[in-house]
Design an enzyme around this catalytic site. Structure first.
Site, PDB file in Angstrom:
ATOM      1  N   SER A  64      33.050  59.124  32.596  1.00  0.00           N
ATOM      2  CA  SER A  64      34.095  58.220  33.058  1.00  0.00           C
ATOM      3  C   SER A  64      35.444  58.673  32.531  1.00  0.00           C
ATOM      4  O   SER A  64      35.586  58.958  31.340  1.00  0.00           O
ATOM      5  CB  SER A  64      33.817  56.791  32.576  1.00  0.00           C
ATOM      6  N   GLY A 121      37.464  39.426  35.570  1.00  0.00           N
ATOM      7  CA  GLY A 121      36.755  38.642  36.563  1.00  0.00           C
ATOM      8  C   GLY A 121      36.891  39.195  37.958  1.00  0.00           C
ATOM      9  O   GLY A 121      36.744  38.462  38.939  1.00  0.00           O
ATOM     10  N   LEU A 122      37.163  40.469  38.091  1.00  0.00           N
ATOM     11  CA  LEU A 122      37.403  41.096  39.393  1.00  0.00           C
ATOM     12  C   LEU A 122      36.310  42.096  39.766  1.00  0.00           C
ATOM     13  O   LEU A 122      36.482  42.927  40.643  1.00  0.00           O
ATOM     14  CB  LEU A 122      38.779  41.771  39.404  1.00  0.00           C
ATOM     15  N   SER A 123      35.182  41.993  39.084  1.00  0.00           N
ATOM     16  CA  SER A 123      33.969  42.735  39.442  1.00  0.00           C
ATOM     17  C   SER A 123      34.079  44.245  39.285  1.00  0.00           C
ATOM     18  O   SER A 123      33.656  45.008  40.142  1.00  0.00           O
ATOM     19  CB  SER A 123      33.527  42.384  40.867  1.00  0.00           C
ATOM     20  N   SER A 125      32.290  45.848  37.264  1.00  0.00           N
ATOM     21  CA  SER A 125      30.909  46.333  37.135  1.00  0.00           C
ATOM     22  C   SER A 125      30.260  46.504  38.494  1.00  0.00           C
ATOM     23  O   SER A 125      29.555  47.496  38.739  1.00  0.00           O
ATOM     24  CB  SER A 125      30.086  45.374  36.268  1.00  0.00           C
ATOM     25  N   ASP A 169      29.172  39.638  44.092  1.00  0.00           N
ATOM     26  CA  ASP A 169      30.087  40.724  43.750  1.00  0.00           C
ATOM     27  C   ASP A 169      29.679  42.017  44.439  1.00  0.00           C
ATOM     28  O   ASP A 169      30.506  42.741  44.993  1.00  0.00           O
ATOM     29  CB  ASP A 169      30.120  40.931  42.234  1.00  0.00           C
TER      30      ASP A 169
END
Length: 379
Positions: A64, A121-123, A125, A169
């Site tokens: 990453s 909180g914007l996904s 993952s 999500d």
């Protein structure tokens, strides 16, 4: 450097391809997805991009650009759930889930870079999982549909990473379309693309990132899921989706546990709020969605109790400054809020929120417009 160029520098050869998957923001319908309910997310322009090459030797190499550290090397035959891999558990979990489902994934080299804010909180993952799943689906010719990829990505997060999330999500990241919100039935994964052209109506949907980080694996999310499932059992329902909003008072009267009662009330009323929002959008009355958002925030704050002081401040100040409505979005305990506002008042509302945060001693929030964007794709 581009993601493809970085991949070549890392692994010594060009990638077989490059894919992208977006983060999402949820307009309405929170904590409903693991109750077989309804949600209305939209994909954001922020994406996780993956350069990937297929391997046939059982080796999985992950890197990453956003995390300090070198290449993580794993064996596809020895992947184990909850193996403590940090960020690498998400793409590794997708490989594990695909192989558990009988798919012939025999290894890969993967390099990732993301613009999706983490912990907001914007996904982030889900974007990581879905981009990995789509790339492997293409490279190994698996022929899986977008909903099938989303289910496998969810399984990776549930069973491998250990977060008991619903499927919203992953479905939003995999299936959303530009200029639309995704009206999703999480029971059967049927969905409809709902036109969501805010510019045409002189409106803007702002995302306000409070910069307060949350971790859904800390038990609070799991406790609420267990409470919802207990409520469904107590009411003799397959899931809370099957509890009628029209007969909610009678259902609540049958529940003795006050905490479970609150959870049930939130989920049943939020499912109803999704349906009300869809009706308003179909009627071309997007402005009237604002009060529904604010009502949803009150339910998340008071019944589900997943808000926090910073999120409450966003909603209170934005509405006082002239927003049409606002609510926290995502799992809560930090993260982001959404604010529906007339375009010509957006800057004023954002400035009022920033001023209130400064006066309260909070870090400055991040504010950006939510532009309904395309779902996962090969670049």
């Amino acid at each position: 450097m581009s993601v493809a160029a970085d991949f070549e520098a890392l692994y010594g050869a060009a990638p077989d391809g490059v894919w992208a998957a977006p983060g999402r923001v949820n307009l309405i319908g929170e904590y409903t997805d693991f109750n077989d309910g309804f949600v209305l997310p939209l994909a954001l322009p922020h994406t996780t991009v993956a350069a990937v090459s297929r391997r046939d030797d059982g080796v999985l190499r992950l890197h990453s650009a956003d995390v300090d550290g070198g290449i993580v090397q794993l064996g596809t035959d020895s992947l184990e759930p909850l193996s403590g891999g940090g960020w690498a558990a998400y793409p590794a979990g997708v490989v594990w889930a695909l192989r558990e489902a009988g798919q012939p994934v025999t290894g890969a080299d993967i390099h990732l870079a993301s613009t999706v804010p983490t912990g907001a909180g914007l996904s982030s993952s889900a974007a990581l999982e879905v981009v990995t799943a789509l790339a492997l689906n293409d490279l190994f010719g698996l022929g899986l549909s977008r909903p099938e990829l989303a289910r496998l990505a969810q399984r990776a997060e549930n069973a491998f990473v250990g977060v008991p999330c619903g499927v919203m999500d992953q479905m939003a990241s995999a299936c959303a379309e530009e200029g639309h919100a995704l009206h999703l039935d999480t029971r059967d994964l049927s969905y409809r693309q709902v036109p969501f052209d805010l510019d045409r109506e002189g409106l803007r949907l702002l995302v306000v990132d409070t910069r307060v980080k949350h971790a859904l694996g800390d038990g609070a999310y799991a406790e609420r899921r267990a409470g919802c499932e207990a409520g469904a059992r107590a009411l003799g329902a397959r899931a809370l989706r099957d509890v009628s909003a029209a007969h909610l008072p009678e259902s609540l009267a049958r529940l003795g546990d006050e905490t479970i009662l609150r959870y049930v009330r939130h989920v049943v009323t939020d499912n109803a709020r999704v349906e009300r929002t869809i009706a308003l959008l179909d009627a071309g009355d997007t402005r009237a969605v604002g009060p529904v958002l604010t009502e949803g925030h009150a339910s998340l704050r008071d019944d589900l109790r997943v808000s926090c002081a910073e999120l409450d401040l966003v909603v209170e100040v934005a509405n006082a400054a002239g927003a049409l409505g606002a609510r926290m979005t995502g799992g809560g305990f930090g993260g982001s809020a959404v604010v529906l506002v007339d375009t010509d008042r957006a800057d004023e509302v954002a400035a009022a929120v920033g001023k209130a945060f400064a006066e309260a001693g909070h870090a400055a929030p991040g504010v950006f417009p939510a532009v309904p964007s395309a779902g996962a794709r090969r670049l």
